[in-house]
Design an enzyme around this catalytic site. Structure first.
Site, PDB file in Angstrom:
ATOM      1  N   SER A 125       0.837  -1.203   0.000  1.00 28.21           N
ATOM      2  CA  SER A 125       0.000   0.000   0.000  1.00 28.21           C
ATOM      3  C   SER A 125       0.866   1.245   0.000  1.00 28.21           C
ATOM      4  O   SER A 125       1.969   1.262   0.556  1.00 28.21           O
ATOM      5  CB  SER A 125      -0.854  -0.014   1.267  1.00 28.21           C
ATOM      6  OG  SER A 125      -1.453   1.242   1.474  1.00 28.21           O
ATOM      7  N   TYR A 150      -2.199  -1.421  10.968  1.00 28.51           N
ATOM      8  CA  TYR A 150      -2.460  -1.914   9.611  1.00 28.51           C
ATOM      9  C   TYR A 150      -1.292  -1.539   8.688  1.00 28.51           C
ATOM     10  O   TYR A 150      -0.731  -2.381   7.991  1.00 28.51           O
ATOM     11  CB  TYR A 150      -3.780  -1.334   9.060  1.00 28.51           C
ATOM     12  CG  TYR A 150      -3.828  -1.336   7.560  1.00 28.51           C
ATOM     13  CD1 TYR A 150      -4.089  -2.513   6.852  1.00 28.51           C
ATOM     14  CD2 TYR A 150      -3.545  -0.180   6.818  1.00 28.51           C
ATOM     15  CE1 TYR A 150      -4.078  -2.533   5.469  1.00 28.51           C
ATOM     16  CE2 TYR A 150      -3.538  -0.190   5.442  1.00 28.51           C
ATOM     17  CZ  TYR A 150      -3.806  -1.364   4.769  1.00 28.51           C
ATOM     18  OH  TYR A 150      -3.781  -1.375   3.400  1.00 28.51           O
ATOM     19  N   LYS A 154       1.893  -3.812   6.583  1.00 31.75           N
ATOM     20  CA  LYS A 154       2.336  -3.752   5.178  1.00 31.75           C
ATOM     21  C   LYS A 154       3.860  -3.560   5.106  1.00 31.75           C
ATOM     22  O   LYS A 154       4.547  -4.199   4.317  1.00 31.75           O
ATOM     23  CB  LYS A 154       1.617  -2.623   4.430  1.00 31.75           C
ATOM     24  CG  LYS A 154       0.124  -2.859   4.248  1.00 31.75           C
ATOM     25  CD  LYS A 154      -0.165  -4.104   3.420  1.00 31.75           C
ATOM     26  CE  LYS A 154      -1.637  -4.458   3.334  1.00 31.75           C
ATOM     27  NZ  LYS A 154      -1.908  -5.787   2.794  1.00 31.75           N
TER      28      LYS A 154
HETATM   29  C1  UD1 Z   1      -6.719   4.185   3.775  1.00 34.03           C
HETATM   30  C2  UD1 Z   1      -5.278   3.869   4.050  1.00 34.03           C
HETATM   31  C3  UD1 Z   1      -4.761   2.916   3.030  1.00 34.03           C
HETATM   32  C4  UD1 Z   1      -5.582   1.683   3.027  1.00 34.03           C
HETATM   33  C5  UD1 Z   1      -7.007   2.050   2.713  1.00 34.03           C
HETATM   34  C6  UD1 Z   1      -7.829   0.767   2.761  1.00 34.03           C
HETATM   35  C7  UD1 Z   1      -3.984   5.610   5.095  1.00 34.03           C
HETATM   36  C8  UD1 Z   1      -3.223   6.863   4.900  1.00 34.03           C
HETATM   37  N1  UD1 Z   1      -4.494   5.093   4.005  1.00 34.03           N
HETATM   38  O1  UD1 Z   1      -6.731   4.992   2.625  1.00 34.03           O
HETATM   39  O2  UD1 Z   1      -3.458   2.547   3.329  1.00 34.03           O
HETATM   40  O3  UD1 Z   1      -5.087   0.773   2.088  1.00 34.03           O
HETATM   41  O4  UD1 Z   1      -7.473   3.001   3.659  1.00 34.03           O
HETATM   42  O5  UD1 Z   1      -8.805   0.744   3.699  1.00 34.03           O
HETATM   43  O6  UD1 Z   1      -4.122   5.122   6.186  1.00 34.03           O
HETATM   44  N2  UD1 Z   1     -13.160  10.396   3.594  1.00 34.03           N
HETATM   45  C9  UD1 Z   1     -14.205  11.219   3.999  1.00 34.03           C
HETATM   46  N3  UD1 Z   1     -15.336  10.650   4.510  1.00 34.03           N
HETATM   47  C10 UD1 Z   1     -15.479   9.290   4.628  1.00 34.03           C
HETATM   48  C11 UD1 Z   1     -14.410   8.447   4.202  1.00 34.03           C
HETATM   49  C12 UD1 Z   1     -13.260   9.037   3.704  1.00 34.03           C
HETATM   50  O7  UD1 Z   1     -14.101  12.448   3.913  1.00 34.03           O
HETATM   51  O8  UD1 Z   1     -16.520   8.835   5.111  1.00 34.03           O
HETATM   52  C13 UD1 Z   1     -11.939  11.001   3.039  1.00 34.03           C
HETATM   53  C14 UD1 Z   1     -10.701  10.715   3.866  1.00 34.03           C
HETATM   54  O9  UD1 Z   1     -10.536  11.705   4.842  1.00 34.03           O
HETATM   55  C15 UD1 Z   1      -9.610  10.749   2.796  1.00 34.03           C
HETATM   56  C16 UD1 Z   1     -10.311  10.276   1.530  1.00 34.03           C
HETATM   57  O10 UD1 Z   1     -11.712  10.415   1.782  1.00 34.03           O
HETATM   58  O11 UD1 Z   1      -9.190  12.062   2.600  1.00 34.03           O
HETATM   59  C17 UD1 Z   1     -10.014   8.830   1.189  1.00 34.03           C
HETATM   60  O12 UD1 Z   1     -10.255   8.043   2.341  1.00 34.03           O
HETATM   61  P1  UD1 Z   1     -10.290   6.447   2.307  1.00 34.03           P
HETATM   62  O13 UD1 Z   1     -11.142   5.994   1.179  1.00 34.03           O
HETATM   63  O14 UD1 Z   1     -10.620   5.965   3.678  1.00 34.03           O
HETATM   64  O15 UD1 Z   1      -8.810   6.027   1.917  1.00 34.03           O
HETATM   65  P2  UD1 Z   1      -7.418   6.422   2.601  1.00 34.03           P
HETATM   66  O16 UD1 Z   1      -7.602   6.929   3.976  1.00 34.03           O
HETATM   67  O17 UD1 Z   1      -6.688   7.278   1.647  1.00 34.03           O
END
Ligand code: UD1
Length: 341
Positions: A125, A150, A154
């Protein structure tokens, strides 16, 4: 050409099984079905016309893993997806994550060594880069201290593979995924989050379909173009295709060293609000969302430099954001139709 796909009924695993079968590989899946449905096997066979073999057991079981490899000593390679992946849950239950994600890998590598199975592709990842100092992030970027157990699994897994390779005939390719989203164009396979989704796109589609009331956007005060964090979203089928290329590269001795690492991203970053806008455009409906506080542990921005993967693997992510989001939406609608059937 028989390939073991661990976690092959899961989100990325199932899409990879389809692409492997499309290229003529024989697939055997090992999965404990802890976060997936056995029905996915039927749907894979609807897409490809071939039913992959499935064995249901837990790869943290050393005896069962050893027995499986003994019975399948004609494997040409392993693609190892089976792992827990919820960042928040890993903070709460670190040992659950270390045991599941690391013990299974150790068992697989041990059995590979005992049965002369030489090739492993590992699901890594971009989380290993943490908050990167330079963008886009190349494979040479430093590995940062993991933000969560987590993420740490990795990093440690890449090290375990590296150490094993140094003392055996095993070869490894670690694929560092950016943010996989979307679903197969058939809408027969896709992401099936258990309970409340942690990730952005399933939360968006579940909100739009009425399962969730409102999407919370975690912070709009980041130093980015619209204040929301930026990620490199990549279509799961593009990602799956890279695994087939990686397997082919290993089997046909095209590797340049015993452990290779590749970024799998598009090279383009999109903000949370841009993803929402794309969803509203392709679904022709408004999304109910509100801005709330930042989520602990989120990085501000990260997107890939995919140049090395593009050149070395001859692979490039092809699908754009709207298409990715549309396939995720079609999948969510297909799930609803299934429930109503
Ligand atoms: C995270 C992990 C990544 C992991 C992936 C799988 C980190 C930095 N990244 O990715 O390693 O493989 O999850 O589960 O830990 N968001 C919202 N509202 C929501 C959900 C998300 O605003 O309800 C925003 C988050 O703040 C982020 C973006 O959407 O900015 C993407 O979030 P998400 O899809 O959870 O992925 P990552 O956090 O990038």
């Amino acid at each position: 050409m028989k390939i073991l796909v661990t976690g092959g009924t899961g989100y990325i695993g199932s899409h990879t099984v389809v692409e492997l079968q499309n290229k003529g590989f024989e697939v055997v899946i090992v999965d404990n079905l802890s976060n997936s449905s056995i029905k996915i096997v039927d749907n894979i066979s609807k897409i490809t016309g071939i039913r992959p073999l499935l064995e249901v057991f837990d790869l943290t079981d050393r005896e069962k893993t050893a027995d499986f490899f003994k019975r399948n000593n004609d494997l040409k390679g392993v693609i190892h997806f089976a792992a827990f992946k919820a960042v928040g849950e890993s903070v709460e239950y670190p040992l659950k994550y270390y045991r599941n994600n690391l013990v299974s890998l150790v068992n697989i590598l041990e059995s590979m060594g005992n049965n002369e199975v030489q090739n492993i592709v590992f699901s890594s990842s971009c989380t290993v880069y943490g908050e990167p100092d330079e963008l886009p992030v190349s494979e040479q970027a430093p590995i940062k201290k993991a933000e969560s157990p987590y993420g740490n699994t990795k990093q440690i897994s890449e090290e375990i593979i590296g150490d094993t390779i140094n003392t055996s005939d095993i070869h490894g390719i670690a694929l560092r995924y950016f943010n996989p989203i979307g679903a197969h164009e058939s809408a027969l396979i896709g992401e099936l989050p258990l309970g409340i989704p942690n990730n952005l796109v399933p939360f968006i589609t579940q909100t739009a379909i009425g399962i969730r009331e409102q999407l919370k956007v975690f912070g709009n005060d980041y130093p980015t173009r619209d204040g929301t964090p930026i990620r490199d979203y990549i279509h799961v089928v593009d990602l799956a295709k890279a695994h087939v290329i990686a397997v082919d590269r290993m089997i046909n001795n095209k590797m340049k060293k015993a452990l290779e690492v590749f970024n799998l991203g598009t090279g383009k970053g999109y903000s949370v609000l841009e993803v929402i806008k794309s969803f509203e455009k392709v679904s022709r409906q408004k999304l109910n969302y509100k801005i709330v506080d930042r989520r602990a542990g989120d990085v501000i921005e990260v997107w890939a430099d995919p140049t090395f993967s593009n050149h070395e693997l001859g692979w490039k992510a092809e699908k754009g954001l709207d298409e990715m989001v549309l396939t995720a939406w079609n999948w969510e609608k297909a799930l609803l139709n299934k429930i109503n059937e």
